[in-house]
Design an enzyme around this catalytic site. Structure first.
Site, mmCIF file in Angstrom:
data_model
loop_
_atom_site.group_PDB
_atom_site.id
_atom_site.type_symbol
_atom_site.label_atom_id
_atom_site.label_comp_id
_atom_site.label_asym_id
_atom_site.label_seq_id
_atom_site.Cartn_x
_atom_site.Cartn_y
_atom_site.Cartn_z
ATOM 1 N N GLY A 1 39.669 16.841 -22.670
ATOM 2 C CA GLY A 1 40.667 15.963 -23.267
ATOM 3 C C GLY A 1 40.746 14.668 -22.499
ATOM 4 C CB CYS B 1 36.242 18.751 -18.951
ATOM 5 S SG CYS B 1 36.240 17.099 -18.253
ATOM 6 C CE1 TYR B 2 44.434 16.727 -19.374
ATOM 7 C CE2 TYR B 2 44.679 18.606 -20.846
ATOM 8 C CZ TYR B 2 45.244 17.568 -20.122
ATOM 9 O OH TYR B 2 46.600 17.368 -20.152
ATOM 10 C CG HIS C 1 31.912 18.152 -21.405
ATOM 11 N ND1 HIS C 1 32.961 18.450 -22.228
ATOM 12 C CD2 HIS C 1 32.370 17.200 -20.544
ATOM 13 C CE1 HIS C 1 34.008 17.699 -21.911
ATOM 14 N NE2 HIS C 1 33.666 16.942 -20.896
ATOM 15 C CD GLU D 1 31.642 20.967 -24.423
ATOM 16 O OE1 GLU D 1 31.374 21.625 -23.394
ATOM 17 O OE2 GLU D 1 32.526 20.102 -24.459
ATOM 18 C CG ASP E 1 28.060 19.054 -47.725
ATOM 19 O OD1 ASP E 1 27.148 19.699 -47.193
ATOM 20 O OD2 ASP E 1 28.365 17.905 -47.375
ATOM 21 C CE LYS F 1 24.444 18.258 -45.583
ATOM 22 N NZ LYS F 1 25.462 17.574 -46.411
HETATM 23 N N1 LIG Z 1 29.420 12.119 -57.776
HETATM 24 C C1 LIG Z 1 30.299 13.037 -57.408
HETATM 25 N N2 LIG Z 1 30.933 13.783 -58.345
HETATM 26 C C2 LIG Z 1 31.830 14.720 -57.982
HETATM 27 N N3 LIG Z 1 32.168 14.964 -56.712
HETATM 28 C C3 LIG Z 1 31.579 14.264 -55.750
HETATM 29 C C4 LIG Z 1 30.598 13.277 -56.041
HETATM 30 N N4 LIG Z 1 30.170 12.768 -54.875
HETATM 31 C C5 LIG Z 1 30.830 13.406 -53.899
HETATM 32 N N5 LIG Z 1 31.690 14.304 -54.411
HETATM 33 C C6 LIG Z 1 32.638 15.175 -53.662
HETATM 34 O O1 LIG Z 1 32.792 14.669 -52.347
HETATM 35 C C7 LIG Z 1 32.351 15.637 -51.405
HETATM 36 C C8 LIG Z 1 31.703 14.983 -50.213
HETATM 37 O O2 LIG Z 1 30.500 14.347 -50.573
HETATM 38 P P1 LIG Z 1 29.202 14.575 -49.706
HETATM 39 O O3 LIG Z 1 28.150 13.655 -50.182
HETATM 40 O O4 LIG Z 1 29.598 14.542 -48.275
HETATM 41 O O5 LIG Z 1 28.821 16.084 -50.003
HETATM 42 P P2 LIG Z 1 27.794 16.649 -51.051
HETATM 43 O O6 LIG Z 1 27.399 15.587 -51.987
HETATM 44 O O7 LIG Z 1 28.384 17.854 -51.645
HETATM 45 O O8 LIG Z 1 26.606 17.091 -50.146
HETATM 46 P P3 LIG Z 1 25.563 16.135 -49.422
HETATM 47 O O9 LIG Z 1 26.220 15.758 -48.122
HETATM 48 O O10 LIG Z 1 24.401 17.001 -49.231
HETATM 49 O O11 LIG Z 1 25.293 14.962 -50.270
HETATM 50 C C9 LIG Z 1 31.402 16.504 -52.179
HETATM 51 O O12 LIG Z 1 31.259 17.751 -51.565
HETATM 52 C C10 LIG Z 1 32.074 16.577 -53.515
HETATM 53 O O13 LIG Z 1 33.129 17.495 -53.491
HETATM 54 N N1 LIG Z 2 36.401 14.956 -20.470
HETATM 55 C C1 LIG Z 2 37.552 15.390 -19.953
HETATM 56 O O1 LIG Z 2 38.075 16.450 -20.318
HETATM 57 C C2 LIG Z 2 38.221 14.473 -18.969
HETATM 58 C C3 LIG Z 2 39.380 15.097 -18.267
HETATM 59 C C4 LIG Z 2 40.138 14.127 -17.383
HETATM 60 N N2 LIG Z 2 40.816 13.132 -18.166
HETATM 61 C C5 LIG Z 2 39.167 13.478 -16.390
HETATM 62 O O2 LIG Z 2 38.833 12.328 -16.518
HETATM 63 O O3 LIG Z 2 38.754 14.126 -15.486
#
Ligand SMILES: Nc1ncnc2c1ncn2[C@@H]1O[C@H](COP(=O)(O)OP(=O)(O)OP(=O)(O)O)[C@@H](O)[C@H]1O
Ligand SMILES: NC(=O)CC[C@H](N)C(=O)O
Ligand SMILES: O=c1[nH]c(=O)c2[nH+]cn([C@@H]3O[C@H](COP(=O)(O)O)[C@@H](O)[C@H]3O)c2[nH]1
Ligand SMILES: [Mg+2]
Length: 510
Positions: free
Chosen positions: A55, A82-83, A169, A171, A227, A366
């Site tokens: 954080g 970390c934090y 970190h 992760e 998605d 993704k």
């Molecule tokens: N042309 C569209 N018609 C209907 N819904 C849409 C359209 N474009 C985007 N959306 C909505 O917005 C959301 C986010 O769009 P986004 O492009 O991130 O996702 P996606 O199109 O489902 O997948 P991808 O990221 O693979 O293109 C979609 O999941 C959908 O719900």
């Molecule tokens: N990345 C962090 O969690 C930072 C923790 C704290 N603020 C530091 O600077 O040490």
């Protein structure tokens, strides 16, 4: 049967969702909980362990996020990062101070392999640090299990209490053996079995959808992208005929895309409606040049189209969208900065027909969405499509959007995609497209002067779309693309290739 679960307690760090994802990669379910709700969530969810995130604050500032001391006495395994580590130290009687120099980036770290956390690792490790504060004095019952040149306590443990903490970190991928360290915490400290998978996620998501929706109707915003297609499959499996999919053809699609999407869903048995909304979108975008303004207009207009369709059907209570985690974080969730407002984030406008949103993929990255798609048996062609942003070509035509510019871009983009596929690179490059810049320059063609647009080609490799590298497309392929585009597409006389990674650039230009 109770599912094993790790709660990731959020103190405002940048990598919190990445931590949950690392845990899920090890087949243990994890979710993020804001620190203020931690105690309630623990009592309700009965996790097998906790991870405290990093954080931006300093633990000794009175206003900084803190942990309910009860949590440290519950006997639950804890990993502080970390934090999160500094909080543990402060609350258990150690001291935390500000160092006079910031430790940032890859850092040589000596670890003690006798600690369960570092079991199986060499003594010398590379970790990734980002801090100024550090633990100066250990709390009672703790011992140091890692250190660096400038950080005496780079990790600490209290075996009896099952409390472990790392200043670095673990992760992020820059920590060489971060995956192993997290795996050690899960398997050796929390004794996780690690038998969770995407099938479980799908089943639980379906159950949650059924519970929320009952016998009401859901309208899914379906773009045909990865998605929303995964969402469509999940929803249709959960609620069958109560799902209505609306595909908005906003006139900002790629060449032939509208027809392709219709084709893909025509015979699936799903209730699928294609709405021709080109005129209303282009009308609202007329004269608009600012990227954020474009995005906001499109986001709003999408909702209005869904409302209009909902009214035609009558009594639709829920709007479902394929929102995923990167959409949420880049739009400035919680305390994170706004990078760009994804059209589908920010909730419903104040006045709207729908009662609630359904976004089952909101916590996933993704590549996790793709795993889920495979797990529920979605057509691989849909699972592996390259993503396409909801605002479509509106954010790939720099400056004002006109039909002429859209047509130029569509033709050029089609050629680029065609040549990438012919070169057999369409699976290795995760996203590739053309951008019509607002720049014109002088050229010469057939002995005549031209004064036309510059087109930019963008191609990136990435797994999570949060960071990305520019794709090393061979010169011969770029050459073919360039020659074809300037010959076949009128009004483009210059082509450039974008060689910036993300960060500092983003994938899209607007
Ligand atoms: N042309 C569209 N018609 C209907 N819904 C849409 C359209 N474009 C985007 N959306 C909505 O917005 C959301 C986010 O769009 P986004 O492009 O991130 O996702 P996606 O199109 O489902 O997948 P991808 O990221 O693979 O293109 C979609 O999941 C959908 O719900
Ligand atoms: N990345 C962090 O969690 C930072 C923790 C704290 N603020 C530091 O600077 O040490
Ligand atoms: O549905 C979407 N609505 C949006 O407003 C939006 N903006 C960017 N993208 C897609 O998100 C990924 C990351 O893009 P950036 O690096 O440009 O932020 C890339 O895959 C982008 O194509 C969007 N998708
Ligand atoms: Mg899309």
């Amino acid at each position: 049967m109770e599912r094993e679960k790790i709660l990731v307690i959020d103190f405002g760090g940048q990598y919190n969702q990445l931590i949950t994802r690392r845990v899920r990669e090890k087949n243990v379910y994890a979710e993020v909980v804001p620190y203020k709700k931690a105690l309630d969530a623990i009592k309700k969810e009965k996790p097998i362990g906790l991870i405290f995130t990093g954080g931006p604050n300093s633990v000794y500032d009175a206003k900084s996020p803190d942990i309910d001391p009860e949590i440290l006495d519950m006997g639950l395994p804890i990993l502080g990062i970390c934090y999160g580590m500094q909080l543990i130290a402060k609350n258990m009687g150690g001291t935390v101070t500000k160092s006079d120099k910031r430790e940032f980036g890859k850092t040589k770290t000596m670890v003690d392999p006798a600690s369960k956390l570092f079991d199986g690792l060499d003594v010398e490790q590379t970790t990734w640090m980002s801090h100024v504060d550090y633990v100066k004095e250990l709390p009672e019952g703790f011992r140091t299990v890692a250190s660096t040149d400038s950080c005496p306590v780079a990790a600490m443990e209290n075996r009896e209490k099952n409390i472990y903490a790392i200043q670095f970190h673990g992760e992020v991928n820059h920590t060489e053996n971060g995956h192993e360290i997290i795996d050690n915490f899960l398997k050796k400290v929390c004794h996780a079995k690690g038998d969770w998978n995407m099938h479980d996620f799908a089943n639980e998501a379906k159950r949650a959808i059924q519970e929320k929706v009952g016998d009401k109707k859901v309208l899914l915003a379906l773009s045909g992208g990865v998605d929303s297609s995964v969402c469509a499959k999940l929803l249709v499996d959960a609620i069958g005929e109560n799902l209505i999919c609306i595909f908005v053809d906003h006139g900002l699609m790629r060449k032939n895309e509208g027809d392709e999407v219709e084709e893909a869903f025509k015979d699936t048995g799903m209730h699928f409606i294609r709405v021709d909304a080109k005129d209303r979108f282009l009308k609202r975008l007329k004269g608009v040049t600012d990227p954020e303004q474009k995005r906001k207009i499109i986001g709003e207009e999408f909702i209005r189209v869904f409302e209009d369709e909902g009214r035609k059907i009558g009594a639709v209570d829920f709007l479902a969208q394929g929102t995923i985690y990167p959409d949420v974080i880049e739009s400035g969730a919680g305390d994170a900065a706004v990078i760009k407002s994804h059209h589908n984030v920010g909730g419903l406008p104040a006045v709207v027909d729908f009662k609630d949103l359904i976004e089952p993929l909101r916590d996933l990255f993704k590549d996790e969405v793709r795993q889920l798609g495979e797990a529920i048996g979605l057509d691989p062609k849909l699972v592996w499509r390259q993503p396409f942003p909801g605002p479509g070509l509106a954010i790939r035509v720099m400056g004002e959007i006109t039909e002429e510019k859209l047509d130029i871009l569509r033709d050029a983009d089609y050629i680029f995609r065609d040549e990438i596929a012919k070169a057999g690179m369409d699976h290795d490059i995760n996203q590739y497209f053309a951008v019509l810049t607002n720049n014109r320059s002088v050229g010469v063609m057939g002995d005549f002067r031209t004064y036309d647009y510059t087109l930019a080609l963008r191609a990136v490799t990435t797994s999570d779309f949060m960071t990305a590298d520019w794709a090393r497309i061979p010169y011969e392929v770029l050459d073919k693309v360039s020659v074809r585009i300037v010959n076949e597409v009128e009004h483009i006389n210059r082509i450039v290739y974008d060689i910036t990674s993300k960060p500092p650039a983003t994938i899209e230009w607007e």
